[in-house]
Design an enzyme around this catalytic site. Structure first.
Site, mmCIF file in Angstrom:
data_model
loop_
_atom_site.group_PDB
_atom_site.id
_atom_site.type_symbol
_atom_site.label_atom_id
_atom_site.label_comp_id
_atom_site.label_asym_id
_atom_site.label_seq_id
_atom_site.Cartn_x
_atom_site.Cartn_y
_atom_site.Cartn_z
ATOM 1 N N ASP A 1 0.808 -1.094 0.076
ATOM 2 C CA ASP A 1 0.019 0.082 0.027
ATOM 3 C C ASP A 1 1.031 1.344 0.206
ATOM 4 O OD1 ASP A 1 -1.682 2.126 0.523
ATOM 5 O OD2 ASP A 1 -2.476 1.466 2.479
ATOM 6 N N LYS B 1 2.621 11.717 -3.086
ATOM 7 C CA LYS B 1 1.845 11.017 -4.246
ATOM 8 C C LYS B 1 0.637 11.785 -4.869
ATOM 9 C CE LYS B 1 -1.520 7.111 -3.739
ATOM 10 N NZ LYS B 1 -2.050 6.105 -2.917
ATOM 11 N N GLU C 1 -7.350 0.590 -4.474
ATOM 12 C CA GLU C 1 -7.385 0.410 -2.676
ATOM 13 C C GLU C 1 -8.532 -0.100 -2.385
ATOM 14 O OE1 GLU C 1 -5.995 4.337 -1.872
ATOM 15 O OE2 GLU C 1 -4.091 3.985 -2.669
ATOM 16 N N ASP D 1 -13.390 4.943 1.654
ATOM 17 C CA ASP D 1 -11.852 5.098 2.371
ATOM 18 C C ASP D 1 -11.259 6.768 2.107
ATOM 19 O OD1 ASP D 1 -9.247 4.990 2.275
ATOM 20 O OD2 ASP D 1 -8.795 3.830 0.579
HETATM 21 MG MG MG Z 1 -4.634 4.639 1.844
#
Ligand code: MG
Ligand code: ADP
Length: 556
Positions: A8, A70, A147, A169
Site C-alpha cells: 500500500d 503521491k 485500494e 476510504d
Molecule cells: Mg490509503
C-alpha cells in the site's frame, strides 16, 4: 519460491505485507513498526531518511524534507530537498525501495514481483508513474489493484459475508467510494467514485486556517518552519478530538504563546465544506450502482481519516447504520493487496476469490460537429466492468483530409476542456474525395491501463498505440536519468535507523516546546548524544528504550 507481496503506497503512510502461513502478515520496518510514513528527508551528511525520522524532520527541517508527494504523481511538480531535486515518482520510488529493503530483511530473500494498490480514481498517467516508481525501486508491479477493492479482498477473507457493501476510504490525500457486492467467492465491484484531492490533510489545513484567522495572523507573515510546526500541532490536535471535550493547541511564534481550542462540534463547523464534499462521490457511486442508501448491507471504513468522529457520524447518518471496521482501517489495504498477490500466484492456502472491477471514469476522445469544437465523445463509460474493449466509429470532417488528430480524455464533462487530457496523437490518412470513417477502439485492462487502436475503414489500415507518451510522460532519456539519480543516492544505514529516528523525534519535540519541557527534552538529547559517542550497543539500546518510553506522552 516467490513470496506473494502486497504494497500500500499511501499518500501519508505506506505498508508492505506478505502472504505467509495462510494469512497476510504485515512486515515491520527498520524501527520495528509496520506503518512507514511516506516521508523523505535528506540528513546532514547527505544520506536519505525514509519514514518516521523523515516525518519528524518535516517539522524541524522542512526545506530538506517532503511528504504527500503521491498527490502530485503524474504532474510536473518538482520537490527540492536541500540541493537535490526530485519528481514525485522518484520520491515514491525511494519509499518503495525502503519497503523492499524491509521485506528482504524480514524474509531473508530478494523480492521482485509485487502487487501495488492505487486509488481507484487514479488516472492512466498516475498508474503509469506508480509502475515506473516500482521499476526505479527494482520492483516489478505485476498488478495494480484499486485500494478499495484491495480492502474488500481483506474483508472477504476475514468474514463470510454477502450483500451490497460500500467501502468508504478516506486517507491522507484521497477519498474513494466503492460499491461492491459480495457473494463469496465472488466480489463484484459495481461502481467507484472519488475525489483525488480530498483527505485528512485538508482537515488539518483547515484547522491551521482557523487558528490563523482567530489570531489575525496572515499566512504570508509566517515562515515555512513556523508554519510546519503549526501544521504538526494541528495534526496532533485533530487526532485527539473526542466528542465535546475541548482539546488545546499551543504555538510559539514571535515570542508569544498562541492558544487554540477545538472540540468535535466546533470542528464540524470548520469542516462543513469538506464534509459536504464527501457526499458527492457517495451519491455518484450509489446512483451508478443503481442502489439506494438503505439497500446497503455493510459499510466498511478504510483509511486513517475514517477514524474522525465527525466522519463516522456523517456516514452513520447517511446510511442509517453503524459502519463496521474490525480490521484496522490503516492496514487493511496492504493486507488486501497481499491477498491479491497470493490469489495471483494461485497460492493453495488462499481460497480463490473471483474479483471483478470497474473503470471508475469515462474515457473518450475529442470530437467536433460542423460548428462546435471541443466536444467529448465517450467510448468507455464510467463503471464499465474491466477488462473491457469498446469501439466507436468517427468520421473525418472534410474530404481530402491528410491526417486525423486523436485526443484522448478522461472525465465526466461534455466539453473536453473540463476533462483530463490523457494523450494526443495523429493518424495519417490517404486523402480521398469523400469523408472517411475511422474505428477507434479503447481497451482498458485489469491494471487500469488504456490501449488505443485505430482502423481506417476505407483502407483497412491499422494503427496500434499503447498510450505512453502522455503530455507529461517521460522520454527514455528522462527515465534513464531517474535511474541514475536514484542509484547515486546514499541511503541511511538500516541498522542505525532506530537511533536516528529517536534523535529526529527529540529535535522535533525540542522545537515544539518551550520552558521546562524544552529543558527536559534538551537534557535527553544531550545525554543520548553522549551515549551514542561511547558506541556501546547495549548501553545505547537500553538508553534509547528509556527515552522512548518517556517521550510517549510528548510525541504522537
Ligand atoms: Mg490509503
Ligand atoms: P493514506 O492512505 O493517504 O496513506 P492513511 O489511511 O494512513 O493515509 O490515513 C492518513 C490520514 O489519517 C492522515 O491525514 C492522518 O491525519 C489521519 N489519521 C490518522 N489517525 C487518525 C485519527 N486517530 N483520527 C483522525 N485522523 C487520523
Amino acid at each position: 519460491m516467490h513470496p506473494p507481496i502486497g504494497i500500500d503506497l499511501g499518500t501519508t503512510n505506506s505498508l508492505i505485507c506478505v502472504w505467509q502461513d495462510s494469512k497476510p502478515t504485515l512486515i515491520p520496518n527498520a524501527i520495528g513498526e509496520v506503518i512507514t510514513p511516506s516521508a523523505i528527508s535528506i540528513d546532514e551528511d547527505g544520506s536519505i531518511l525514509v519514514g518516521r525520522a523523515a516525518l519528524s524532520r518535516l517539522t524541524t527541517h522542512p526545506n530538506q524534507s517532503a511528504s504527500a508527494f503521491k498527490r502530485f504523481l503524474g504532474s510536473n511538480k518538482v520537490f527540492e530537498l536541500g540541493d537535490k531535486k526530485f519528481t514525485p515518482t522518484e520520491l515514491s520510488a525511494i519509499v518503495l525501495k525502503s519497503l523492499k529493503a524491509d521485506a528482504e530483511a524480514f524474509l531473508k530473500q530478494n523480492i521482485h514481483d509485487v502487487v501495488i494498490s492505487v486509488p481507484a480514481y487514479f488516472n492512466d498517467e498516475q498508474r503509469k508513474q506508480t509502475r515506473f516508481a516500482a521499476e526505479l525501486a527494482g520492483l516489478n508491479a505485476v498488478r495494480l489493484i484499486n485500494e478499495p477493492t484491495a480492502a474488500s479482498m481483506a474483508y472477504g477473507l476475514h468474514d463470510e459475508q454477502s450483500g451490497n457493501t460500500l467501502v468508504f476510504d478516506l486517507g491522507g490525500g484521497t477519498f474513494d467510494v466503492t460499491v461492491l457486492e459480495y457473494s463469496m467467492p465472488i466480489i463484484e465491484v459495481h461502481a467507484s467514485a472519488g475525489d483525488n484531492y480530498l483527505g485528512g490533510e485538508d482537515f488539518t489545513h483547515d484547522i491551521v486556517k482557523a487558528c490563523l484567522s482567530e489570531w489575525n495572523i496572515k499566512q504570508q507573515d509566517v515562515s515555512a518552519d513556523d508554519y510546519a510546526r503549526l501544521l504538526d500541532l494541528a495534526e496532533q490536535l485533530k487526532c485527539k478530538l473526542n466528542g465535546e471535550q475541548m482539546q488545546h493547541l499551543t504555538w510559539f511564534w514571535q515570542d508569544k504563546e498562541w492558544q487554540f481550542e477545538l472540540n468535535e462540534n466546533r470542528a464540524k463547523m470548520i469542516w462543513l465544506p469538506l464534509l459536504n464534499r464527501l457526499r458527492a462521490p457517495i451519491e455518484q457511486a450509489l446512483s451508478d450502482a443503481r442502489l439506494k442508501p438503505n439497500q446497503l448491507e455493510h459499510i466498511v471504513l478504510v483509511g486513517g481519516s475514517s477514524q474522525l468522529g465527525v466522519v463516522r457520524e456523517l456516514v452513520t447518518k447517511l446510511f442509517g447504520k453503524l459502519p463496521y471496521r474490525h480490521i484496522n482501517p490503516t492496514t487493511i489495504v496492504a493486507q488486501g493487496a497481499a491477498v491479491q498477490a497470493a490469489c495471483r500466484l494461485r497460492n493453495k492456502d488462499v481460497e480463490e476469490v473471483i474479483l471483478t472491477d470497474v473503470c471508475p471514469y469515462t474515457l473518450g476522445i475529442e470530437s467536433a460537429s460542423d460548428n462546435v469544437h471541443g466536444l467529448f465523445s465517450p467510448i468507455i463509460e464510467r463503471n464499465t466492468i474491466v477488462p473491457t474493449s469498446k469501439v466507436k466509429t468517427f468520421y473525418t470532417s472534410r474530404p481530402q483530409q491528410k491526417l486525423i488528430s486523436i485526443a484522448v480524455y478522461q472525465g465526466e464533462n461534455p466539453r473536453v476542456e473540463n476533462n483530463v487530457l490523457i494523450d494526443e496523437f495523429e493518424v495519417p490518412l490517404t486523402p480521398m474525395e469523400k469523408k472517411q470513417g475511422i474505428d477507434i477502439r479503447f481497451s482498458y485492462d485489469l491494471n487500469g491501463l488504456l490501449e488505443v487502436d485505430v482502423v481506417v475503414l476505407e483502407t483497412g489500415k491499422q494503427h496500434g498505440k499503447v498510450i505512453d507518451h502522455s503530455p507529461i510522460g517521460l522520454t527514455e532519456q528522462q527515465k534513464q536519468e531517474s535511474h541514475e539519480r536514484l542509484k547515486s543516492l546514499k541511503i541511511h544505514p538500516r541498522d542505525q535507523m532506530q537511533n536516528r529516528t529517536l534523535l529526529a523525534r527529540l529535535e522535533r519535540a525540542w522545537a515544539q516546546s518551550l520552558g521546562d519541557e524544552r529543558h527536559l527534552i534538551g537534557s535527553y538529547l544531550e545525554a543520548f548524544l553522549d551515549v551514542l559517542n561511547r558506541q556501546n550497543p547495549d548501553e545505547i539500546n537500553e538508553f534509547r528504550c528509556d527515552i522512548e518510553s518517556e517521550l510517549k506522552d510528548l510525541d504522537r
